[in-house]
Design a protein around this motif. Structure first.
Motif, PDB file in Angstrom:
ATOM      1  N   ASN A  98       0.851  -1.201   0.000  1.00 56.00           N
ATOM      2  CA  ASN A  98       0.000   0.000   0.000  1.00 56.00           C
ATOM      3  C   ASN A  98       0.884   1.248   0.000  1.00 56.00           C
ATOM      4  OD1 ASN A  98      -2.221   1.656   0.089  1.00 56.00           O
ATOM      5  ND2 ASN A  98      -2.448   1.504   2.321  1.00 56.00           N
ATOM      6  N   THR A  99       1.536   1.458  -1.137  1.00 56.12           N
ATOM      7  CA  THR A  99       2.453   2.589  -1.296  1.00 56.12           C
ATOM      8  C   THR A  99       1.906   3.520  -2.367  1.00 56.12           C
ATOM      9  OG1 THR A  99       4.337   1.169  -0.733  1.00 56.12           O
ATOM     10  CG2 THR A  99       4.819   3.275  -1.813  1.00 56.12           C
ATOM     11  N   THR A 100       1.529   4.724  -1.994  1.00 53.52           N
ATOM     12  CA  THR A 100       0.962   5.675  -2.955  1.00 53.52           C
ATOM     13  C   THR A 100       1.882   6.878  -3.117  1.00 53.52           C
ATOM     14  OG1 THR A 100      -0.308   6.830  -1.255  1.00 53.52           O
ATOM     15  CG2 THR A 100      -1.392   4.969  -2.372  1.00 53.52           C
ATOM     16  N   GLU A 101       1.692   7.568  -4.222  1.00 50.29           N
ATOM     17  CA  GLU A 101       2.415   8.817  -4.491  1.00 50.29           C
ATOM     18  C   GLU A 101       1.412   9.834  -5.016  1.00 50.29           C
ATOM     19  OE1 GLU A 101       5.791  10.547  -7.606  1.00 50.29           O
ATOM     20  OE2 GLU A 101       5.768   8.403  -7.111  1.00 50.29           O
ATOM     21  N   ASN A 102       1.453  11.028  -4.461  1.00 50.92           N
ATOM     22  CA  ASN A 102       0.533  12.070  -4.910  1.00 50.92           C
ATOM     23  C   ASN A 102       0.994  12.610  -6.255  1.00 50.92           C
ATOM     24  OD1 ASN A 102      -0.544  15.045  -5.045  1.00 50.92           O
ATOM     25  ND2 ASN A 102      -1.831  13.970  -3.554  1.00 50.92           N
ATOM     26  N   ILE A 103       0.191  12.364  -7.267  1.00 51.48           N
ATOM     27  CA  ILE A 103       0.495  12.804  -8.630  1.00 51.48           C
ATOM     28  C   ILE A 103      -0.690  13.601  -9.140  1.00 51.48           C
ATOM     29  CG2 ILE A 103       0.963  12.069 -10.998  1.00 51.48           C
ATOM     30  CD1 ILE A 103       2.277   9.570  -9.892  1.00 51.48           C
ATOM     31  N   SER A 104      -0.456  14.850  -9.461  1.00 47.65           N
ATOM     32  CA  SER A 104      -1.521  15.735  -9.973  1.00 47.65           C
ATOM     33  C   SER A 104      -2.713  15.767  -9.019  1.00 47.65           C
ATOM     34  CB  SER A 104      -1.965  15.306 -11.375  1.00 47.65           C
ATOM     35  OG  SER A 104      -0.882  15.253 -12.268  1.00 47.65           O
ATOM     36  N   GLY A 105      -2.433  15.730  -7.715  1.00 49.74           N
ATOM     37  CA  GLY A 105      -3.491  15.807  -6.727  1.00 49.74           C
ATOM     38  C   GLY A 105      -4.206  14.508  -6.438  1.00 49.74           C
ATOM     39  N   GLU A 113      -2.200  14.853 -25.878  1.00 55.78           N
ATOM     40  CA  GLU A 113      -1.827  14.429 -24.531  1.00 55.78           C
ATOM     41  C   GLU A 113      -2.113  12.937 -24.334  1.00 55.78           C
ATOM     42  OE1 GLU A 113      -2.409  18.646 -24.865  1.00 55.78           O
ATOM     43  OE2 GLU A 113      -3.832  17.007 -25.210  1.00 55.78           O
ATOM     44  N   GLN A 114      -3.227  12.482 -24.858  1.00 56.23           N
ATOM     45  CA  GLN A 114      -3.560  11.061 -24.744  1.00 56.23           C
ATOM     46  C   GLN A 114      -2.580  10.212 -25.551  1.00 56.23           C
ATOM     47  OE1 GLN A 114      -7.643  11.311 -26.053  1.00 56.23           O
ATOM     48  NE2 GLN A 114      -8.437  11.223 -23.953  1.00 56.23           N
ATOM     49  N   ASN A 115      -2.202  10.696 -26.727  1.00 56.28           N
ATOM     50  CA  ASN A 115      -1.200   9.981 -27.533  1.00 56.28           C
ATOM     51  C   ASN A 115       0.134   9.908 -26.809  1.00 56.28           C
ATOM     52  OD1 ASN A 115      -2.302   8.985 -30.022  1.00 56.28           O
ATOM     53  ND2 ASN A 115      -2.593  11.104 -30.699  1.00 56.28           N
ATOM     54  N   GLN A 116       0.526  11.029 -26.183  1.00 48.62           N
ATOM     55  CA  GLN A 116       1.793  11.038 -25.448  1.00 48.62           C
ATOM     56  C   GLN A 116       1.762  10.025 -24.313  1.00 48.62           C
ATOM     57  OE1 GLN A 116       2.521  14.340 -22.879  1.00 48.62           O
ATOM     58  NE2 GLN A 116       4.756  14.219 -23.070  1.00 48.62           N
ATOM     59  N   TYR A 117       0.653   9.982 -23.581  1.00 48.64           N
ATOM     60  CA  TYR A 117       0.526   9.029 -22.479  1.00 48.64           C
ATOM     61  C   TYR A 117       0.650   7.595 -23.000  1.00 48.64           C
ATOM     62  CZ  TYR A 117      -1.777   5.948 -19.150  1.00 48.64           C
ATOM     63  OH  TYR A 117      -2.072   4.900 -18.319  1.00 48.64           O
ATOM     64  N   SER A 118      -0.060   7.297 -24.071  1.00 48.46           N
ATOM     65  CA  SER A 118      -0.047   5.934 -24.606  1.00 48.46           C
ATOM     66  C   SER A 118       1.345   5.534 -25.083  1.00 48.46           C
ATOM     67  CB  SER A 118      -1.055   5.809 -25.758  1.00 48.46           C
ATOM     68  OG  SER A 118      -2.380   5.992 -25.292  1.00 48.46           O
ATOM     69  N   LYS A 119       2.066   6.468 -25.683  1.00 48.85           N
ATOM     70  CA  LYS A 119       3.422   6.169 -26.141  1.00 48.85           C
ATOM     71  C   LYS A 119       4.351   5.929 -24.954  1.00 48.85           C
ATOM     72  CE  LYS A 119       3.146   8.641 -30.554  1.00 48.85           C
ATOM     73  NZ  LYS A 119       3.628   9.812 -31.345  1.00 48.85           N
ATOM     74  N   GLU A 126      -1.705  14.026 -16.831  1.00 47.26           N
ATOM     75  CA  GLU A 126      -1.412  15.427 -16.497  1.00 47.26           C
ATOM     76  C   GLU A 126       0.011  15.575 -15.969  1.00 47.26           C
ATOM     77  OE1 GLU A 126      -4.441  16.687 -13.800  1.00 47.26           O
ATOM     78  OE2 GLU A 126      -6.073  16.386 -15.253  1.00 47.26           O
ATOM     79  N   HIS A 127       0.505  14.556 -15.271  1.00 49.15           N
ATOM     80  CA  HIS A 127       1.891  14.586 -14.798  1.00 49.15           C
ATOM     81  C   HIS A 127       2.859  14.663 -15.979  1.00 49.15           C
ATOM     82  CE1 HIS A 127       5.558  13.377 -12.710  1.00 49.15           C
ATOM     83  NE2 HIS A 127       5.668  12.353 -13.538  1.00 49.15           N
ATOM     84  N   PHE A 128       2.604  13.871 -17.017  1.00 45.00           N
ATOM     85  CA  PHE A 128       3.460  13.918 -18.201  1.00 45.00           C
ATOM     86  C   PHE A 128       3.367  15.296 -18.883  1.00 45.00           C
ATOM     87  CE2 PHE A 128       2.868   9.059 -18.732  1.00 45.00           C
ATOM     88  CZ  PHE A 128       3.892   8.828 -17.843  1.00 45.00           C
ATOM     89  N   GLN A 129       2.175  15.869 -18.872  1.00 41.60           N
ATOM     90  CA  GLN A 129       1.983  17.197 -19.487  1.00 41.60           C
ATOM     91  C   GLN A 129       2.825  18.257 -18.794  1.00 41.60           C
ATOM     92  OE1 GLN A 129      -2.502  17.507 -19.756  1.00 41.60           O
ATOM     93  NE2 GLN A 129      -1.893  19.146 -21.147  1.00 41.60           N
ATOM     94  N   ASN A 130       2.919  18.158 -17.486  1.00 39.40           N
ATOM     95  CA  ASN A 130       3.548  19.201 -16.691  1.00 39.40           C
ATOM     96  C   ASN A 130       5.025  18.997 -16.448  1.00 39.40           C
ATOM     97  OD1 ASN A 130       1.025  20.501 -16.412  1.00 39.40           O
ATOM     98  ND2 ASN A 130       0.481  19.200 -14.661  1.00 39.40           N
ATOM     99  N   GLU A 131       5.593  17.944 -17.015  1.00 37.56           N
ATOM    100  CA  GLU A 131       7.031  17.681 -16.820  1.00 37.56           C
ATOM    101  C   GLU A 131       7.869  18.783 -17.463  1.00 37.56           C
ATOM    102  OE1 GLU A 131       7.730  12.898 -16.366  1.00 37.56           O
ATOM    103  OE2 GLU A 131       7.604  13.710 -18.383  1.00 37.56           O
TER     104      GLU A 131
END
Length: 308
Positions: free
Chosen positions: A168-175, A207-213, A303-308
């Motif tokens: 049970n290890t989480t990381e806050n990503i984009s809220g 953005e969706q294409n970037q995520y999928s790639k 959104e995390h990938f968008q904001n890098e």
């Protein structure tokens, strides 16, 4: 004063299997003198097959749980860090996929084993870490079975549903508190602990294409793991003519030996990959609906990938 240097003496060692001289009477008079084809098959080929079968069984009985095991919490962090450093994808505990192992058409229900690629096969579903090592294998489904059905009937799917596959290890990503996840393909359902690409309907956003790639570039590690295993153990690549009952054991034994090679960083010759095309092609969607929480988590990573 002159020193005469004597050349070092060399000795030829006669190498032999036996430490004592063996009688050739039985071989020359019985085997070579009176045996026909039936006796040769019965006494030699059947013996070799039995030794091979027993060897594979022992490898699985002794080493399977030790060599192919899902990571502990300490080892899991190393895998998560590996996926982040190598492919920039956060919170990944492994990549999952399936591959077809060619077999001889079984006498019973052969059509069940005829896959969509046009040959008879058994399915190997596996999870790989970031270093091409298998952390889970599921072997034995007939080749005609859809990948989604194999997955939905596996122990991994049940653990994902019960939320006890990962620590049970989480990381806050984009809220959003993002848990550890597996990376799958379109045949898999979208779950809180299982990410997959967006379905390419021709209307995806950049953005969706970037995520999928990004996801596909990280998930290719499982395809490479299959390729390396088949490169080392060619019986996974070529048609396996053994009896159907032993083939899952052979496949599992090869996966174990593959992991041992990767653990010890045995050299891998890239030429062994020649003739191996482990890209299975796009899979149709399964019958498990996408999870709402999984959709929220995927959007957070996007959104995390968008904001890098």
């Amino acid at each position: 004063m002159t020193l005469l240097l004597r050349a070092p003496l060399t000795f030829r060692v006669n190498r032999t299997i036996w430490t004592r001289v063996r009688s050739r009477t039985w071989w020359e008079e019985v085997v070579m003198g009176s045996w026909g084809d039936a006796e040769w098959v019965e006494n030699f080929r059947s013996t070799a097959c039995e030794i091979f079968r027993e060897t594979c069984q022992v490898i699985c009985e002794v080493l399977l749980k030790e060599v192919i095991q899902f990571p502990t919490q300490r080892n899991m962090q190393s895998i998560v860090d590996g996926f982040r450093v190598k492919w920039g994808f956060p919170q990944v505990g492994g990549a999952i996929d399936g591959t077809h192992i060619p077999i001889l058409a079984p006498e019973l229900n052969p059509s069940d084993y005829f896959n969509r690629k046009g040959f008879y096969s058994i399915i190997l579903q596996a999870i790989s870490d970031d270093n091409y090592c298998f952390t889970n294998v599921c072997v034995g489904w007939a080749g005609s079975v859809h990948d989604a059905r194999v997955f939905s009937n596996s122990g991994i799917f049940r653990k994902l549903q019960q939320n006890n596959l990962f620590p049970n290890t989480t990381e806050n990503i984009s809220g959003v508190d993002v848990p550890l996840v597996l990376l799958g393909d379109p045949a898999n359902p979208l779950l809180p602990n299982l990410m997959k690409p967006f379905s390419d309907n021709g209307r995806l956003t950049p953005e969706q294409n970037q995520y999928s790639k990004r996801l596909s570039s990280a998930r290719i590690v499982i395809e490479n793991a299959f390729g390396r295993a088949k490169g080392r153990w060619r019986c996974l690549l070529k048609r396996n003519d053994c009896n159907l009952d032993i083939i899952p054991t052979i496949i599992s034994a090869c996966c174990i030996l593959h992991n041992l090679c990767e653990f010890h960083r045995n050299p891998f010759n890239d030429r062994w990959l020649e003739g191996i095309d482990d890209f299975e092609g796009p899979n149709e969607h399964g019958n498990v609906p996408d999870d709402i929480t999984g959709t929220i988590i995927r959007q957070a990573i996007l959104e995390h990938f968008q904001n890098e």
